[in-house]
Design a protein around this motif. Structure first.
Motif, PDB file in Angstrom:
ATOM      1  N   ALA A  46       1.103  33.053  28.531  1.00 42.10           N
ATOM      2  CA  ALA A  46       1.389  32.320  29.764  1.00 42.10           C
ATOM      3  C   ALA A  46       2.775  31.700  29.832  1.00 42.10           C
ATOM      4  O   ALA A  46       3.284  31.419  30.923  1.00 42.10           O
ATOM      5  CB  ALA A  46       0.340  31.217  29.920  1.00 42.10           C
ATOM      6  N   GLY A  47       3.421  31.449  28.684  1.00 42.52           N
ATOM      7  CA  GLY A  47       4.683  30.724  28.724  1.00 42.52           C
ATOM      8  C   GLY A  47       4.471  29.375  29.391  1.00 42.52           C
ATOM      9  O   GLY A  47       3.461  28.679  29.161  1.00 42.52           O
ATOM     10  N   GLU A  66      -1.176  30.751  25.023  1.00 38.12           N
ATOM     11  CA  GLU A  66       0.262  30.797  24.730  1.00 38.12           C
ATOM     12  C   GLU A  66       0.485  30.325  23.287  1.00 38.12           C
ATOM     13  O   GLU A  66      -0.064  29.319  22.862  1.00 38.12           O
ATOM     14  CB  GLU A  66       1.020  29.890  25.728  1.00 38.12           C
ATOM     15  CG  GLU A  66       2.458  29.571  25.372  1.00 38.12           C
ATOM     16  CD  GLU A  66       3.331  30.804  25.147  1.00 38.12           C
ATOM     17  OE1 GLU A  66       3.316  31.727  25.980  1.00 38.12           O
ATOM     18  OE2 GLU A  66       4.030  30.841  24.116  1.00 38.12           O
ATOM     19  N   ILE A 106      -3.431  35.060  21.147  1.00 36.50           N
ATOM     20  CA  ILE A 106      -4.403  35.667  22.079  1.00 36.50           C
ATOM     21  C   ILE A 106      -5.478  36.458  21.338  1.00 36.50           C
ATOM     22  O   ILE A 106      -6.627  36.512  21.765  1.00 36.50           O
ATOM     23  CB  ILE A 106      -3.711  36.565  23.122  1.00 36.50           C
ATOM     24  CG1 ILE A 106      -4.731  37.051  24.154  1.00 36.50           C
ATOM     25  CG2 ILE A 106      -2.965  37.725  22.473  1.00 36.50           C
ATOM     26  CD1 ILE A 106      -4.155  37.779  25.329  1.00 36.50           C
ATOM     27  N   ARG A 123       1.790  38.849  34.152  1.00 33.51           N
ATOM     28  CA  ARG A 123       3.213  39.036  34.431  1.00 33.51           C
ATOM     29  C   ARG A 123       3.937  38.775  33.107  1.00 33.51           C
ATOM     30  O   ARG A 123       3.779  37.710  32.504  1.00 33.51           O
ATOM     31  CB  ARG A 123       3.697  38.065  35.508  1.00 33.51           C
ATOM     32  CG  ARG A 123       5.143  38.307  35.932  1.00 33.51           C
ATOM     33  CD  ARG A 123       6.099  37.227  35.452  1.00 33.51           C
ATOM     34  NE  ARG A 123       7.489  37.665  35.513  1.00 33.51           N
ATOM     35  CZ  ARG A 123       8.475  37.040  34.890  1.00 33.51           C
ATOM     36  NH1 ARG A 123       8.234  35.968  34.161  1.00 33.51           N
ATOM     37  NH2 ARG A 123       9.699  37.493  34.955  1.00 33.51           N
TER      38      ARG A 123
HETATM   39  C1  LIG Z   1       7.949  37.288  28.038  1.00 33.16           C
HETATM   40  S1  LIG Z   1       7.117  35.756  27.867  1.00 33.16           S
HETATM   41  C2  LIG Z   1       6.264  35.653  29.431  1.00 33.16           C
HETATM   42  C3  LIG Z   1       5.703  34.296  29.755  1.00 33.16           C
HETATM   43  C4  LIG Z   1       5.024  34.189  31.133  1.00 33.16           C
HETATM   44  N1  LIG Z   1       3.987  35.187  31.316  1.00 33.16           N
HETATM   45  C5  LIG Z   1       6.030  34.252  32.251  1.00 33.16           C
HETATM   46  O1  LIG Z   1       5.854  35.070  33.165  1.00 33.16           O
HETATM   47  O2  LIG Z   1       6.995  33.466  32.222  1.00 33.16           O
HETATM   48  C6  LIG Z   1       5.850  36.144  26.700  1.00 33.16           C
HETATM   49  C7  LIG Z   1       5.136  34.917  26.160  1.00 33.16           C
HETATM   50  O3  LIG Z   1       4.076  35.315  25.309  1.00 33.16           O
HETATM   51  C8  LIG Z   1       3.957  34.428  24.225  1.00 33.16           C
HETATM   52  N2  LIG Z   1       3.265  35.188  23.168  1.00 33.16           N
HETATM   53  C9  LIG Z   1       3.766  36.219  22.448  1.00 33.16           C
HETATM   54  N3  LIG Z   1       2.838  36.707  21.603  1.00 33.16           N
HETATM   55  C10 LIG Z   1       1.708  35.965  21.799  1.00 33.16           C
HETATM   56  C11 LIG Z   1       0.398  35.994  21.215  1.00 33.16           C
HETATM   57  N4  LIG Z   1       0.081  36.865  20.252  1.00 33.16           N
HETATM   58  N5  LIG Z   1      -0.519  35.109  21.670  1.00 33.16           N
HETATM   59  C12 LIG Z   1      -0.196  34.210  22.640  1.00 33.16           C
HETATM   60  N6  LIG Z   1       1.036  34.138  23.217  1.00 33.16           N
HETATM   61  C13 LIG Z   1       1.979  35.005  22.807  1.00 33.16           C
HETATM   62  C14 LIG Z   1       5.396  34.046  23.918  1.00 33.16           C
HETATM   63  O4  LIG Z   1       5.503  32.811  23.230  1.00 33.16           O
HETATM   64  C15 LIG Z   1       6.012  33.993  25.320  1.00 33.16           C
HETATM   65  O5  LIG Z   1       5.965  32.693  25.861  1.00 33.16           O
END
Ligand SMILES: C[S@@+](CC[C@H](N)C(=O)[O-])C[C@H]1O[C@@H](n2cnc3c(N)ncnc32)[C@H](O)[C@@H]1O
Length: 219
Positions: A46-47, A66, A106, A123
């Protein structure tokens, strides 16, 4: 893309993927899913996305997951909300108003965490994951989501080799290969994404297709 990669990006404030306004494709296409008001929407990876606040304004409860505690803390402070925080075996759970955000991995979520979820908004989640994790991610969602659940997925495609992900190019064929075994797939919007992403334009790509999919989990 291990956990350290994302923790480091949040630590350094290197979050070019974060948008300072609600995603226009979400606002335009979400009504096509006709998700019942009052039902819960799951936002993976989710960021600190403002899209979660928009979904809450549509009368949904929002359940996010997140990895970064920085991201989760900033989401609540920027929304001027003070969350209650509970440590559970797999997650630090932040809750306030319509929002519950599981801070952790996740892949530790179970169907019990998402008991009332009828829809998912993706997204920059699938496209943030490298090749070897995308199949695992979709298998996990398939296991988590109840039959008839819907997904609004925004995916991108760009010419191979023009940029090192994330975000990764995930073309229609791959979305199909990943989701078709358990989901019905409709394309609801395709657009030229370059006009909408200065961040990716600066990284040198010459073509960017942004596709919105509606997926429905089959029984
Ligand atoms: C590209 S960002 C997108 C965030 C959000 N969906 C947006 O649109 O701004 C990907 C996010 O996924 C999180 N993330 C990466 N791997 C993850 C995992 N295994 N479990 C939970 N969160 C994760 C990162 O910390 C990052 O904030």
């Amino acid at each position: 893309m291990d956990h350290a990669f994302w923790h480091d990006r949040w630590q350094r404030g290197d979050v070019g993927f974060h948008q300072s306004s609600v995603h226009d494709q979400l606002q335009r296409t979400w009504p096509k899913l006709a998700v019942q008001t009052g039902s819960s929407v799951f936002v993976p990876l989710a960021g600190k996305s403002l899209d979660m606040a928009w979904l809450a304004q549509q009368s949904h409860r929002v359940i996010g997951v997140e990895l970064s505690e920085i991201a989760v803390g900033e989401f609540f402070s920027e929304a001027a909300l003070t969350p209650t925080i509970v440590q559970t075996p797999s997650f630090l759970v932040f809750s306030a108003g319509p929002f519950t955000i599981y801070c952790g991995d996740i892949f530790d979520l179970t169907a019990q965490h998402l008991a009332d979820v009828t829809a998912l908004y993706d997204r920059a989640a699938l496209i943030a994951l490298p090749d070897h994790l995308r199949q695992r991610y979709v298998d996990h969602l398939t296991h988590l989501l109840a039959p008839d659940s819907q997904v609004l997925l925004i995916a991108i495609d760009y010419p191979i080799g023009e940029m090192e992900g994330p975000p990764f190019a995930v073309p229609f064929e791959e979305v199909h290969q990943l989701y078709a075994p358990a989901f019905d797939i409709d394309v609801i919007e395709i657009r030229d994404g370059l006009a909408h992403s200065d961040n990716l334009k600066k990284r040198g790509i010459t073509r960017l297709e942004e596709t919105v999919y509606r997926l429905r989990r089959r029984a």
